[in-house]
Design a protein around this motif. Structure first.
Motif, mmCIF file in Angstrom:
data_model
loop_
_atom_site.group_PDB
_atom_site.id
_atom_site.type_symbol
_atom_site.label_atom_id
_atom_site.label_comp_id
_atom_site.label_asym_id
_atom_site.label_seq_id
_atom_site.Cartn_x
_atom_site.Cartn_y
_atom_site.Cartn_z
ATOM 1 N N LYS A 56 0.653 -10.843 -4.334
ATOM 2 C CA LYS A 56 0.225 -9.609 -4.989
ATOM 3 C C LYS A 56 -0.919 -9.925 -5.942
ATOM 4 O O LYS A 56 -0.700 -10.216 -7.097
ATOM 5 C CB LYS A 56 1.374 -8.988 -5.777
ATOM 6 N N ALA A 57 -2.140 -9.902 -5.437
ATOM 7 C CA ALA A 57 -3.294 -10.164 -6.294
ATOM 8 C C ALA A 57 -3.700 -8.874 -6.998
ATOM 9 O O ALA A 57 -3.501 -7.796 -6.456
ATOM 10 C CB ALA A 57 -4.437 -10.696 -5.436
ATOM 11 N N PRO A 58 -4.252 -9.016 -8.157
ATOM 12 C CA PRO A 58 -4.691 -7.811 -8.875
ATOM 13 C C PRO A 58 -5.828 -7.111 -8.136
ATOM 14 O O PRO A 58 -6.530 -7.733 -7.334
ATOM 15 C CB PRO A 58 -5.155 -8.342 -10.227
ATOM 16 N N VAL A 59 -5.991 -5.822 -8.407
ATOM 17 C CA VAL A 59 -7.061 -5.056 -7.787
ATOM 18 C C VAL A 59 -7.834 -4.302 -8.857
ATOM 19 O O VAL A 59 -7.378 -4.185 -9.997
ATOM 20 C CB VAL A 59 -6.521 -4.019 -6.779
ATOM 21 N N ILE A 60 -8.954 -3.800 -8.447
ATOM 22 C CA ILE A 60 -9.756 -2.961 -9.328
ATOM 23 C C ILE A 60 -9.627 -1.535 -8.826
ATOM 24 O O ILE A 60 -9.747 -1.273 -7.634
ATOM 25 C CB ILE A 60 -11.238 -3.398 -9.275
ATOM 26 N N THR A 61 -9.342 -0.624 -9.739
ATOM 27 C CA THR A 61 -9.186 0.769 -9.351
ATOM 28 C C THR A 61 -10.440 1.531 -9.748
ATOM 29 O O THR A 61 -10.819 1.530 -10.922
ATOM 30 C CB THR A 61 -7.969 1.387 -10.055
ATOM 31 N N ILE A 62 -11.096 2.121 -8.747
ATOM 32 C CA ILE A 62 -12.238 2.958 -9.085
ATOM 33 C C ILE A 62 -11.792 4.406 -9.048
ATOM 34 O O ILE A 62 -10.843 4.734 -8.332
ATOM 35 C CB ILE A 62 -13.432 2.721 -8.127
ATOM 36 N N PRO A 63 -12.395 5.324 -9.735
ATOM 37 C CA PRO A 63 -13.555 5.051 -10.590
ATOM 38 C C PRO A 63 -13.186 4.594 -12.015
ATOM 39 O O PRO A 63 -14.061 4.445 -12.845
ATOM 40 C CB PRO A 63 -14.239 6.414 -10.629
ATOM 41 N N SER B 44 -7.563 5.772 -6.846
ATOM 42 C CA SER B 44 -6.409 6.039 -7.706
ATOM 43 C C SER B 44 -5.114 6.205 -6.905
ATOM 44 O O SER B 44 -4.036 6.120 -7.462
ATOM 45 C CB SER B 44 -6.680 7.283 -8.556
ATOM 46 N N ASP B 45 -5.227 6.454 -5.591
ATOM 47 C CA ASP B 45 -4.010 6.516 -4.753
ATOM 48 C C ASP B 45 -3.678 5.167 -4.132
ATOM 49 O O ASP B 45 -2.857 5.100 -3.209
ATOM 50 C CB ASP B 45 -4.212 7.540 -3.629
ATOM 51 N N TYR C 251 -3.215 -0.386 -0.281
ATOM 52 C CA TYR C 251 -3.283 -1.828 -0.497
ATOM 53 C C TYR C 251 -1.905 -2.384 -0.891
ATOM 54 O O TYR C 251 -1.225 -1.823 -1.761
ATOM 55 C CB TYR C 251 -4.294 -2.105 -1.609
ATOM 56 N N LYS C 252 -1.464 -3.458 -0.243
ATOM 57 C CA LYS C 252 -0.160 -4.049 -0.575
ATOM 58 C C LYS C 252 -0.304 -5.428 -1.204
ATOM 59 O O LYS C 252 0.556 -5.866 -1.948
ATOM 60 C CB LYS C 252 0.696 -4.210 0.698
ATOM 61 N N GLY C 253 -1.371 -6.143 -0.847
ATOM 62 C CA GLY C 253 -1.552 -7.494 -1.361
ATOM 63 C C GLY C 253 -2.563 -8.203 -0.491
ATOM 64 O O GLY C 253 -3.258 -7.572 0.299
ATOM 65 N N LEU C 254 -2.613 -9.508 -0.610
ATOM 66 C CA LEU C 254 -3.545 -10.224 0.246
ATOM 67 C C LEU C 254 -2.956 -11.564 0.682
ATOM 68 O O LEU C 254 -2.001 -12.062 0.086
ATOM 69 C CB LEU C 254 -4.899 -10.409 -0.444
ATOM 70 N N VAL C 255 -3.528 -12.109 1.723
ATOM 71 C CA VAL C 255 -3.118 -13.421 2.214
ATOM 72 C C VAL C 255 -4.342 -14.324 2.178
ATOM 73 O O VAL C 255 -5.391 -13.967 2.719
ATOM 74 C CB VAL C 255 -2.593 -13.345 3.656
ATOM 75 N N ASP C 256 -4.195 -15.465 1.533
ATOM 76 C CA ASP C 256 -5.311 -16.408 1.510
ATOM 77 C C ASP C 256 -5.416 -17.088 2.857
ATOM 78 O O ASP C 256 -4.417 -17.377 3.497
ATOM 79 C CB ASP C 256 -5.078 -17.456 0.411
ATOM 80 N N ARG C 257 -6.652 -17.391 3.229
ATOM 81 C CA ARG C 257 -6.862 -18.061 4.506
ATOM 82 C C ARG C 257 -6.156 -19.406 4.533
ATOM 83 O O ARG C 257 -5.553 -19.805 5.513
ATOM 84 C CB ARG C 257 -8.358 -18.238 4.755
#
Lengths: 431, 281
Positions: A285-292, A316-317, A380-386
């Protein structure tokens, strides 16, 4: 899958032989199956098994031959009467039912599919599919209607008037499945249903069962000796040991990543885990940026804190919009611009949580950014590193014979031949 | 050796004789009843067979054979029965056929339920098998004699002896056929909630039918061979003609009736075999 339990099995024993009760004191002492057989002439087929099958789940019982799996499934509809224990079907103990109640359960609650199909050779397909309904006393018109729709469901339309011996094994098993479905049972018991089929047809039938199940939502109890099949079909898997005891009950991932004992571990080690382990288990669960709401400043700080060079951007959703790179955000920040939209990068890969990691391997080797994990609504749920993916696959590969550089191989072969040659020489001189 | 006098320790024959005597004396009414029943059945079949003109029957037999078996069997039937007619053995042949049909019908009514019973119970199978061995191996003449005592001379003891002699294959093969029904077919019936009766009627008997029909075929063939022997106790038909041929040294009559029996046998065998084979498909 709901959490309501459909079948509950409590401490079930099945002992075959002249005097089953004699075996219990020996079982309590912990004697093995072969010793109990030698001492009492009884075979302990199922040994104190308990489990719970939830409504609408596909529950796989897996074991090698002699593990009592076929006996166990036959106990569920009392084709074999268990020696001790209880089996509650919707709260009612099948072992305590009288003949009429039992027939009702068999006719309307549980249907069975057999390894060798168990079709009636003298009846055509539609009459075979009608069989269960006919036994229940349904009139001809109604049961024909139901049979035809079941035949269509399994893709055998056009074969209604064929006879079983005119069909291939795969098609015969579709008839078996249609016969079971025609009764519209709540529970489907499948005893090694695909084991008699050749591998290609078998894989195809597995896929079709998954598709059917996605539509029908039956409670399925599936018996198999094939771990790959179990992992493919099962929501949960019960592994039986060679002594008829239950060894582990869990989801495919739980069993693969955390085998309960050596027996299960030995089973599991040959499986290609990358086909079963899904993105969800590697995701972070990496942080994300929420626009705007957030701009370049927040994005730069977030990347700095996480020591990454890119970060995903959502609205925002939490719908995934793209990602931004550190160099772009720094530039924007210097120009004092607020909007991240123009620098959004869309050139990345995304996957769902239930995607097997094997499918991501190719992408992982070439992708520039971490792989985004989203749900079906693009959230968005998260990310997987290569690196994580490659690492996981690498771990699995170490169990197999690793490829060797050709020059090394040449060397090892020539050294071996030299060894054997000198060995033979030595023998020759010794004579 | 001559100091040892050879005498029976157990007089089994005597006991048997006493039983037979007691039965003839005390169960007279019962045997009369059976005699009447069998006679009625036999006469019914016989009159049905001889009522139409032989040519009509011939064509009927041929069509039946063609329809159930093959064209070749049909042609053979037509030619064969014409030959029988031409040898002036038509009535005797029909008499024999009526005897065979009567015996076989009664034999099947008894043997198939017994076969089913034997297939369901191992204990029953054991006992029934012993009785069947006894029935099959005891020389036919041995039970021809008590049959005559019970039912007087004539066709009825012939029918009784025939059905005793011809029953065993049907019992054995019915039992075998049902026991050989694949386990999964039985399990499938059970798992869909079949009662014992539904399982028997809808699954076991149909699946076992080819084997059962092989038993029926054997019963018919044995009945035919026994009916000839029964000619010796006045059962009539071709057996009677054969007997006449032997006792009066009429080689021609003996040979002709022998041919008639063979024709009848081939007809019955091919047709009943085809009946069993058709079920297999």
């Amino acid at each position: 899958m709901s959490e309501k339990s459909r079948i509950k099995v409590e401490n079930l024993y099945k002992i075959f032989g002249p005097n089953p009760q004699k075996a219990f004191p020996l079982i309590e002492k912990g004697l093995e199956r072969s010793d109990i057989l030698a001492k009492t002439g009884n075979v302990v087929a199922v040994r104190g098994v308990s489990f719970d099958i939830k409504e609408k789940e596909t529950f796989v019982i897996m074991g090698l031959s002699g593990s009592g799996k076929s006996t166990l499934i036959r106990c569920l509809n009392r084709l074999i009467k268990a020696t001790r224990g209880a089996i509650y079907i919707d709260g009612k103990d099948i072992l305590k039912m009288d003949k009429e109640e039992l027939r009702q359960v068999r006719r309307y609650t549980m249907s069975m599919v057999f390894q060798h199909f168990g079709l009636l050779p003298h009846r055509n397909i539609v009459d075979n599919v009608e069989y269960g309904l006919e036994l229940g006393g349904m009139n001809k018109k109604e049961r024909l209607e139901k049979a035809l729709s079941a035949i269509e469901l399994v893709g055998l339309k056009g074969y209604e008037n064929s006879f079983p011996h005119e069909l291939s094994g795969g098609m015969q098993q579709r008839v078996g499945l249609a016969r079971a479905l025609a009764n519209d049972p709540e529970v489907l018991l499948m005893d090694e249903a695909f084991s008699a089929l050749d591998p290609l047809i078998r894989a195809q039938m597995q896929d079709e069962l998954l598709e059917l199940q996605a539509k029908m939502h039956k409670t399925i109890v599936f018996i198999t000796h094939d771990l790959d099949e179990a992992l493919k079909l099962g929501d949960r898997i019960l592994i039986l040991g060679p002594d008829g005891t239950a060894r582990q009950l869990g989801t495919p991932e739980e069993i693969l990543s955390n085998p309960a004992d050596d027996y299960v571990a030995r089973f599991v080690e040959k499986v290609d885990k990358t086909k079963v382990i899904t993105v969800a288990s590697l995701m972070r669960k990496a942080p994300v940026i929420t626009i705007p709401r957030e701009g370049p400043g927040a994005a730069s700080r977030a990347m700095e804190n996480n020591k990454t060079s890119s970060i995903y951007v959502v609205d925002s959703d939490r719908h995934l919009k793209g990602l931004v790179r550190i160099d772009d955000t720094v530039k924007l920040y210097r120009k004092k611009e607020r909007d991240l939209e123009p620098v959004l990068v869309k050139d990345f890969y995304s996957a769902y949580e239930d995607t097997p990691i094997a499918d991501l391997l190719g992408v992982a080797l070439t992708a520039k950014y971490p792989i985004a994990v989203i749900d079906k609504d693009f959230r968005y749920k998260g990310l997987v590193d290569r690196a994580t993916i490659i690492n996981e696959v690498q771990e699995d590969a170490e169990n197999l014979e690793s490829p060797m550089h050709f020059t090394q191989m040449e060397e090892s072969i020539s050294s071996k031949t030299r060894e054997t040659a000198s060995h033979e020489e030595a023998e020759a001189s010794g004579e | 050796m001559d100091s040892v006098s050879l005498h029976k320790i157990f007089d089994i024959g005597g006991v048997f004789e006493a039983i037979i005597e007691w039965l003839t004396l005390n169960l007279d009414a019962f045997f009369d009843f059976i005699t009447q029943g069998i006679n009625g059945l036999l006469n019914g079949f016989y009159h049905a067979l001889v009522f139409p003109h032989p040519f009509i029957m011939m064509v009927l037999f041929a069509v039946l054979a063609w329809w159930i078996a093959k064209k070749g069997v049909g042609i053979f039937t037509l030619a064969g029965f014409f030959l029988i007619y031409a040898m002036n053995l038509w009535d005797a042949t029909m008499e024999t056929l009526a005897l065979v049909i009567t015996s076989v019908v009664i034999a099947l009514v008894i043997s198939i339920p017994i076969g089913i019973w034997a297939s369901k119970s191992d204990a029953a199978e054991q006992i029934i098998r012993a009785i069947l061995d006894f029935m099959q191996t005891l020389p036919a003449f041995v039970y021809l004699i008590p049959a005559v005592l019970f039912f007087q001379l004539g066709p009825v003891p012939g029918v009784v002896a025939t059905l005793i002699f011809s029953m065993p294959p049907s019992v054995r093969l019915t039992s075998l056929g049902i026991r050989q029904v694949p386990k999964e077919i039985k399990e499938a019936s059970r798992s869909f909630g079949a009662t014992n009766w539904q399982m028997l009627i809808k699954a076991e008997l149909p699946v076992a039918m080819p084997t059962i029909m092989a038993g029926v075929n054997q019963t018919i063939m044995l009945a035919l061979s026994m009916v000839v022997i029964a000619g010796m106790i006045g059962a009539g038909g071709l057996g009677n003609e054969v007997l006449k041929g032997i006792t009066q040294l009429k080689i021609d009559l003996g040979f002709e009736s022998g041919i008639a029996i063979v024709i009848l046998a081939i007809f019955l065998d091919r047709v009943t075999q085809a009946l069993g084979a058709n079920r297999k498909a």
